[in-house]
Scaffold this motif. Structure first.
Motif, PDB file in Angstrom:
ATOM      1  N   LYS A   1     -13.945  80.774  23.324  1.00  0.00           N
ATOM      2  CA  LYS A   1     -13.315  81.873  23.071  1.00  0.00           C
ATOM      3  C   LYS A   1     -13.957  82.910  24.341  1.00  0.00           C
ATOM      4  O   LYS A   1     -13.392  83.803  24.444  1.00  0.00           O
ATOM      5  CB  LYS A   1     -14.185  82.518  21.708  1.00  0.00           C
TER       6      LYS A   1
ATOM      7  N   TYR B   1       3.290  75.079  10.049  1.00  0.00           N
ATOM      8  CA  TYR B   1       2.633  75.446  11.459  1.00  0.00           C
ATOM      9  C   TYR B   1       3.858  75.829  12.654  1.00  0.00           C
ATOM     10  O   TYR B   1       3.761  76.586  13.336  1.00  0.00           O
ATOM     11  CB  TYR B   1       1.980  74.355  12.189  1.00  0.00           C
TER      12      TYR B   1
ATOM     13  N   LYS C   1      -3.112  78.869   8.440  1.00  0.00           N
ATOM     14  CA  LYS C   1      -4.197  79.268   7.669  1.00  0.00           C
ATOM     15  C   LYS C   1      -4.127  80.200   6.488  1.00  0.00           C
ATOM     16  O   LYS C   1      -4.928  80.476   5.652  1.00  0.00           O
ATOM     17  CB  LYS C   1      -5.307  79.853   8.467  1.00  0.00           C
TER      18      LYS C   1
ATOM     19  N   ARG D   1     -14.898  88.747   9.176  1.00  0.00           N
ATOM     20  CA  ARG D   1     -14.377  87.793  10.179  1.00  0.00           C
ATOM     21  C   ARG D   1     -12.951  88.260  10.640  1.00  0.00           C
ATOM     22  O   ARG D   1     -12.803  87.895  11.853  1.00  0.00           O
ATOM     23  CB  ARG D   1     -14.259  86.383   9.448  1.00  0.00           C
TER      24      ARG D   1
ATOM     25  N   LYS E   1     -16.530  75.932  20.239  1.00  0.00           N
ATOM     26  CA  LYS E   1     -15.656  76.767  19.992  1.00  0.00           C
ATOM     27  C   LYS E   1     -16.229  78.382  20.628  1.00  0.00           C
ATOM     28  O   LYS E   1     -15.343  78.950  21.153  1.00  0.00           O
ATOM     29  CB  LYS E   1     -15.578  76.996  18.568  1.00  0.00           C
TER      30      LYS E   1
ATOM     31  N   TYR F   1     -12.378  89.171  14.642  1.00  0.00           N
ATOM     32  CA  TYR F   1     -11.071  88.351  15.294  1.00  0.00           C
ATOM     33  C   TYR F   1     -10.524  89.438  16.119  1.00  0.00           C
ATOM     34  O   TYR F   1      -9.859  89.160  17.343  1.00  0.00           O
ATOM     35  CB  TYR F   1     -10.229  87.435  14.418  1.00  0.00           C
TER      36      TYR F   1
ATOM     37  N   ASN G   1      -0.362  86.373  15.990  1.00  0.00           N
ATOM     38  CA  ASN G   1      -1.690  85.946  15.207  1.00  0.00           C
ATOM     39  C   ASN G   1      -2.150  87.364  14.584  1.00  0.00           C
ATOM     40  O   ASN G   1      -2.739  87.193  13.329  1.00  0.00           O
ATOM     41  CB  ASN G   1      -3.016  85.386  15.971  1.00  0.00           C
TER      42      ASN G   1
HETATM   43  P1  NDP Z   1     -10.306  80.931  14.143  1.00  0.00           P
HETATM   44  O1  NDP Z   1     -10.107  80.505  15.677  1.00  0.00           O
HETATM   45  O2  NDP Z   1     -11.137  79.872  13.379  1.00  0.00           O
HETATM   46  O3  NDP Z   1      -8.966  81.099  13.758  1.00  0.00           O
HETATM   47  C1  NDP Z   1      -8.082  81.877  14.338  1.00  0.00           C
HETATM   48  C2  NDP Z   1      -6.920  81.116  14.803  1.00  0.00           C
HETATM   49  O4  NDP Z   1      -6.448  80.285  13.857  1.00  0.00           O
HETATM   50  C3  NDP Z   1      -5.969  81.786  15.586  1.00  0.00           C
HETATM   51  O5  NDP Z   1      -6.107  82.343  16.842  1.00  0.00           O
HETATM   52  C4  NDP Z   1      -4.650  81.031  15.531  1.00  0.00           C
HETATM   53  O6  NDP Z   1      -4.406  80.093  16.572  1.00  0.00           O
HETATM   54  C5  NDP Z   1      -4.918  80.222  14.233  1.00  0.00           C
HETATM   55  N1  NDP Z   1      -4.296  80.632  12.929  1.00  0.00           N
HETATM   56  C6  NDP Z   1      -3.772  79.756  12.165  1.00  0.00           C
HETATM   57  N2  NDP Z   1      -3.040  80.298  10.921  1.00  0.00           N
HETATM   58  C7  NDP Z   1      -3.546  81.868  11.147  1.00  0.00           C
HETATM   59  C8  NDP Z   1      -3.197  82.872  10.400  1.00  0.00           C
HETATM   60  N3  NDP Z   1      -2.449  82.854   9.294  1.00  0.00           N
HETATM   61  N4  NDP Z   1      -3.182  83.957  10.951  1.00  0.00           N
HETATM   62  C9  NDP Z   1      -4.018  84.014  12.190  1.00  0.00           C
HETATM   63  N5  NDP Z   1      -4.326  83.183  12.983  1.00  0.00           N
HETATM   64  C10 NDP Z   1      -3.886  81.790  12.507  1.00  0.00           C
HETATM   65  O7  NDP Z   1     -10.958  82.009  14.194  1.00  0.00           O
HETATM   66  P2  NDP Z   1     -12.566  82.413  14.660  1.00  0.00           P
HETATM   67  O8  NDP Z   1     -13.267  81.499  14.697  1.00  0.00           O
HETATM   68  O9  NDP Z   1     -12.214  83.182  15.844  1.00  0.00           O
HETATM   69  O10 NDP Z   1     -12.987  83.531  13.525  1.00  0.00           O
HETATM   70  C11 NDP Z   1     -12.780  84.835  13.941  1.00  0.00           C
HETATM   71  C12 NDP Z   1     -14.238  85.641  14.055  1.00  0.00           C
HETATM   72  O11 NDP Z   1     -15.000  85.481  12.952  1.00  0.00           O
HETATM   73  C13 NDP Z   1     -15.050  84.990  15.175  1.00  0.00           C
HETATM   74  O12 NDP Z   1     -15.009  86.069  16.112  1.00  0.00           O
HETATM   75  C14 NDP Z   1     -16.107  84.547  14.604  1.00  0.00           C
HETATM   76  O13 NDP Z   1     -17.234  85.087  15.374  1.00  0.00           O
HETATM   77  C15 NDP Z   1     -16.174  85.159  13.224  1.00  0.00           C
HETATM   78  N6  NDP Z   1     -16.594  84.262  12.480  1.00  0.00           N
HETATM   79  C16 NDP Z   1     -16.432  82.575  12.661  1.00  0.00           C
HETATM   80  C17 NDP Z   1     -16.576  81.565  11.590  1.00  0.00           C
HETATM   81  C18 NDP Z   1     -16.184  80.255  12.008  1.00  0.00           C
HETATM   82  O14 NDP Z   1     -16.364  79.302  11.453  1.00  0.00           O
HETATM   83  N7  NDP Z   1     -15.400  80.175  13.386  1.00  0.00           N
HETATM   84  C19 NDP Z   1     -17.324  81.953  10.722  1.00  0.00           C
HETATM   85  C20 NDP Z   1     -17.598  83.257  10.386  1.00  0.00           C
HETATM   86  C21 NDP Z   1     -17.052  84.141  11.348  1.00  0.00           C
HETATM   87  P3  NDP Z   1      -3.337  79.362  17.188  1.00  0.00           P
HETATM   88  O15 NDP Z   1      -2.618  80.314  17.933  1.00  0.00           O
HETATM   89  O16 NDP Z   1      -3.947  78.267  17.857  1.00  0.00           O
HETATM   90  O17 NDP Z   1      -2.667  78.735  15.993  1.00  0.00           O
END
Ligand code: NDP
Ligand code: ZN
Length: 175
Positions: free
Chosen positions: A100, A31, A24, A141, A96, A145, A125
């Motif tokens: 979590k 990936y 991301k 955000r 989701k 996280y 991460n």
């Molecule tokens: P996501 O789960 O959407 O994204 C994080 C995950 O993406 C990581 O665990 C990792 O999983 C993967 N990843 C891929 N690329 C990267 C990168 N460059 N850096 C880090 N991780 C990467 O995150 P969340 O939904 O948990 O968002 C974080 C917080 O923000 C949450 O606590 C939520 O409350 C809040 N939030 C969420 C929103 C949403 O739409 N979900 C919107 C606004 C706020 P892997 O190891 O599986 O690749």
């Protein structure tokens, strides 16, 4: 098959499975860099040399993020590796927020092998988030996280001193 061939076979399997995916970050890094990097954290920093744990690290996101099944991993790499991958795979049928919440609740119940993979995954991460903010993420955000990850890590402690110390450094720098 010898250990080295098995490890190469595992990396090749994961590379094929993740071939269409990108991370991301704004550069959209391939990936596969992530699972390889998670395995490298285990060898270089965690001093882990259990082949099954390293294979599970390389495969850890294949079931969650691609069409791979646990059965397929079991057939190809055996029960132990498949068991660890199953332990670190979220139930895709759940929303989701529930997934979590369950990661926090279930972390302490995992095997030592699964805890190692999860510690290295979180470390990778969080470092990735510090390196570059994913496209579309605001600072709130990122900080949410970090907060969630620290709660998961609480349940994984007592597993690998070095990895936990590296995670603590990251959490302290965010306080
Ligand atoms: P996501 O789960 O959407 O994204 C994080 C995950 O993406 C990581 O665990 C990792 O999983 C993967 N990843 C891929 N690329 C990267 C990168 N460059 N850096 C880090 N991780 C990467 O995150 P969340 O939904 O948990 O968002 C974080 C917080 O923000 C949450 O606590 C939520 O409350 C809040 N939030 C969420 C929103 C949403 O739409 N979900 C919107 C606004 C706020 P892997 O190891 O599986 O690749
Ligand atoms: Zn991962």
């Amino acid at each position: 098959m010898g250990d080295l061939s098995l490890l190469v076979e595992t990396v090749n399997f994961a590379a094929i499975k993740h071939k269409a995916q990108r991370r991301k970050d704004p550069e959209k890094t391939p990936y596969i860099n992530h699972p390889i990097g998670v395995a490298r954290i285990l060898t270089e920093e965690g001093k882990v040399n259990d082949l099954s744990v390293l294979q599970a690290a390389i495969l850890h996101d294949t079931v969650e993020d691609t069409d791979t099944t646990i059965e397929e991993i079991k057939e190809k790499f055996g029960d132990k590796v498949a068991g660890i991958v199953a332990e670190v795979t979220d139930d895709k049928h759940l929303p989701k927020s529930e997934r979590k919440r369950l990661q926090i609740e279930n972390a302490p119940k995992k095997s030592k092998e699964a805890k190692l993979v999860k510690l290295a995954d979180k470390l990778y991460n969080l470092r990735d988030l510090n390196r570059a903010t994913p496209s579309g993420w605001n600072p709130k955000r990122v900080s949410e996280y970090f907060k969630w990850a620290s709660l998961v890590v609480e349940g994984l402690r007592g597993t690998n001193h070095q990895l936990e110390e590296e995670l603590d450094k990251l959490f302290e720098s965010k306080e």
